[in-house]
Design an enzyme around this catalytic site. Structure first.
Site, PDB file in Angstrom:
ATOM      1  N   HIS A 156       0.837  -1.223   0.000  1.00 37.53           N
ATOM      2  CA  HIS A 156       0.000   0.000   0.000  1.00 37.53           C
ATOM      3  C   HIS A 156       0.864   1.262   0.000  1.00 37.53           C
ATOM      4  O   HIS A 156       0.436   2.302   0.475  1.00 37.53           O
ATOM      5  CB  HIS A 156      -0.951   0.039   1.203  1.00 37.53           C
ATOM      6  CG  HIS A 156      -1.660  -1.244   1.459  1.00 37.53           C
ATOM      7  ND1 HIS A 156      -2.866  -1.575   0.891  1.00 37.53           N
ATOM      8  CD2 HIS A 156      -1.298  -2.320   2.211  1.00 37.53           C
ATOM      9  CE1 HIS A 156      -3.243  -2.774   1.294  1.00 37.53           C
ATOM     10  NE2 HIS A 156      -2.302  -3.263   2.093  1.00 37.53           N
ATOM     11  N   SER A 277      16.710  20.804 -16.465  1.00 37.64           N
ATOM     12  CA  SER A 277      15.565  21.654 -16.781  1.00 37.64           C
ATOM     13  C   SER A 277      16.091  22.929 -17.414  1.00 37.64           C
ATOM     14  O   SER A 277      17.116  23.466 -16.993  1.00 37.64           O
ATOM     15  CB  SER A 277      14.810  21.970 -15.491  1.00 37.64           C
ATOM     16  OG  SER A 277      14.085  23.174 -15.630  1.00 37.64           O
ATOM     17  N   LYS A 283      17.806  21.040 -11.369  1.00 33.76           N
ATOM     18  CA  LYS A 283      17.113  19.793 -11.683  1.00 33.76           C
ATOM     19  C   LYS A 283      17.963  18.752 -12.405  1.00 33.76           C
ATOM     20  O   LYS A 283      18.775  19.060 -13.246  1.00 33.76           O
ATOM     21  CB  LYS A 283      15.886  20.081 -12.574  1.00 33.76           C
ATOM     22  CG  LYS A 283      14.780  20.861 -11.910  1.00 33.76           C
ATOM     23  CD  LYS A 283      14.109  20.138 -10.770  1.00 33.76           C
ATOM     24  CE  LYS A 283      13.307  18.934 -11.207  1.00 33.76           C
ATOM     25  NZ  LYS A 283      12.127  19.309 -11.993  1.00 33.76           N
ATOM     26  N   GLU A 290      10.854   8.027 -17.293  1.00 32.73           N
ATOM     27  CA  GLU A 290       9.558   8.589 -17.673  1.00 32.73           C
ATOM     28  C   GLU A 290       9.157   8.157 -19.077  1.00 32.73           C
ATOM     29  O   GLU A 290       7.988   7.881 -19.353  1.00 32.73           O
ATOM     30  CB  GLU A 290       9.597  10.116 -17.571  1.00 32.73           C
ATOM     31  CG  GLU A 290       9.709  10.579 -16.128  1.00 32.73           C
ATOM     32  CD  GLU A 290      10.030  12.056 -16.029  1.00 32.73           C
ATOM     33  OE1 GLU A 290       9.268  12.769 -15.368  1.00 32.73           O
ATOM     34  OE2 GLU A 290      11.037  12.511 -16.621  1.00 32.73           O
TER      35      GLU A 290
END
Ligand code: ARG
Length: 467
Positions: A156, A277, A283, A290
């Site tokens: 969970h 970024s 970043k 992804e």
């Protein structure tokens, strides 16, 4: 010359003519079309349709087409060819004259595309299984390197129990080995040869189907001409297996993304597979992960496209089946491109075992082990569970872990608690009690690494046997 112009009195609408062509995408089947055509040519000679000289003439022509295609992509720029089958016939006639028109004797494009696509999928399966063996090998390597480092396991997405980092990594290898196995299973079923099925009812010439099947390394000829010319189960099964693979890789990517966030801090992203970024200078983004997650959606879409394309078709061949090629190519390309990159990523990622170990010490992940301690002292499981739950409640009030509770408080909960309780809560004790096959006890994980290595070796051997 068209392959079917005789009964037509009027030309095709140019827009329609161009729109219904498949050569733009089925040109990639050329090598399989040539191999299948070679097998058919030999069968024609055996059936007495071609002389020995004609046989040689056609085989040499087919060979030349292969060479020309390998030499220059411009050779494939043919604005007239309807599909790869038409292209080969046209080129053959260009090269060897009217004799080229004999190649199509007793066969149909319906059996040809069914054969070419099977050959394509078979080759893709072999490549994919090889890539899967590489990836599994890279993951096992990292599992080995992780030694006895531990980390939290979640259910969970809440901290559940500690596990070895190696145990966690091997979970992914299991999924991928099942995927490789599913592909092998699909290969077994598809490896039958449609040649000699004709358009729908079987060839009109006594072709030796066994010979054609054997020369293309199929196990045997397909059993029914109507089925063979209209079956695309093998393509659906293939993309279905790839959907499961893509789904596994997507889960893997999702978990790695989570674990690379500052909040977890379990893994350091390899710079070679990340980007920055344009706006935020600090970043480092998990692009590879992804895109793996993103591209997996396309593969599931391809599986759906195939099922829907075929589900309404009466027997046997319908032109709708031309639409089953691109989803197969796209799914195979997507995974064949992705897998070696994932293997590279796995080799380069940094596992921050110190942070992982630390996270494995907190959050009451020893609570079940604590309850087991009581069970081993005769306390009924349900009551043991409840007593440890109460102990956790005390800890939550005091902001401490179970090991910090004084013996007096524990004794007040149950007289079964003894001083060795503290020992049983240690991370090493908690790991060690999961001592069953498939469990995370270090000895079991070491065994699992060895068994997994053997499975990967067997997979590599199978793949090389087909090469
Ligand atoms: N390009 C066609 C396909 O991919 C080949 C078979 C054509 N057969 C026919 N009867 N028109 O399905």
């Amino acid at each position: 010359m068209k392959m079917w112009s005789g009964r037509f009195g009027q030309p095709l609408d140019p827009g329609f003519e161009n729109w219904q062509r498949s050569f733009g995408f089925d040109r990639r089947l050329l090598q399989y079309e040539l191999a299948a055509s070679g097998a058919h040519t030999r069968a024609l000679k055996n059936a007495g349709i071609l002389t020995a000289e004609e046989l040689i003439g056609i085989l040499q022509g087919l060979d030349q087409i292969g060479t020309k295609a390998a030499e220059s992509t411009a050779f494939l720029e043919d604005g007239e060819a309807e599909d790869v089958h038409h292209f080969v016939e046209k080129q053959l006639v260009n090269l060897i004259g009217e004799l080229g028109y004999k190649l199509h004797s007793g066969r149909s494009r319906n059996e040809q595309i069914a054969t070419d696509l099977r050959l394509y999928v078979r080759a893709a399966i072999d490549q994919l299984r090889e890539e899967l063996a590489e990836l599994c090998g890279a993951i096992v390597e990292r599992a080995e390197q992780a030694g006895e480092a531990s980390m939290p396991a979640y259910t969970h997405l809440q901290k559940a129990e500690p596990v070895l980092v190696a145990h966690w990594l091997l979970a992914y290898v299991e999924m991928l080995l099942r995927d490789a196995d599913r592909l092998a299973d699909c290969r077994k079923r598809l490896n039958l040869c449609p040649l000699g099925s004709g358009a729908v009812a079987g060839a009109t010439i006594g072709l030796d189907r066994g010979l054609m099947a054997a020369s293309l390394e199929f196990d045997e000829p397909t059993a029914n001409s109507m089925d063979a010319t209209s079956d695309r189960d093998f393509a659906i099964e293939f993309v279905g297996a790839l959907s499961l693979l893509a789904m596994h890789l997507s889960r893997w990517a999702e978990e790695m993304i989570l674990f690379s966030s500052q909040e977890y801090g379990f893994i350091g992203l390899p710079e070679a597979y990340s980007t920055g970024s344009s706006a935020m200078p600090q970043k480092k983004n998990p692009d590879l992960l992804e895109l793996v997650r993103g591209k997996s959606g396309k593969v599931l879409g391809n599986a759906t496209a195939l099922l829907v394309a075929v589900k309404g078709l009466s027997l046997a061949y319908n032109k709708d089946l031309q639409e089953t090629q691109q989803p197969v190519f796209d799914a195979a390309d997507t995974l064949l491109q992705m897998l070696p990159l994932i293997t590279g990523w796995m080799g380069a990622v940094e596992f921050r075992t110190e942070q992982m170990n630390q996270a494995a010490q907190t959050g009451f992940m020893n609570a079940w082990a604590g309850a087991t301690y009581l069970v081993n002292r005769g306390v009924p499981s349900r009551l043991a569970h409840e007593r440890i739950g109460k102990a956790v409640q005390l800890c939550l009030e005091r902001g401490c872990e179970l090991t910090d509770l004084p013996m007096a408080d524990l004794q007040a909960l149950s007289p079964a608690f003894g001083t060795d309780f503290y020992e049983s809560l240690k991370l090493s004790s908690v790991l060690a009690i999961h001592d069953v096959p498939g469990g995370t006890a270090p000895t079991r994980v070491r065994q699992a690494i060895n068994t997994t290595r053997k499975k990967i070796t067997a997979l590599r051997e199978e793949v090389h046997a087909h090469a």
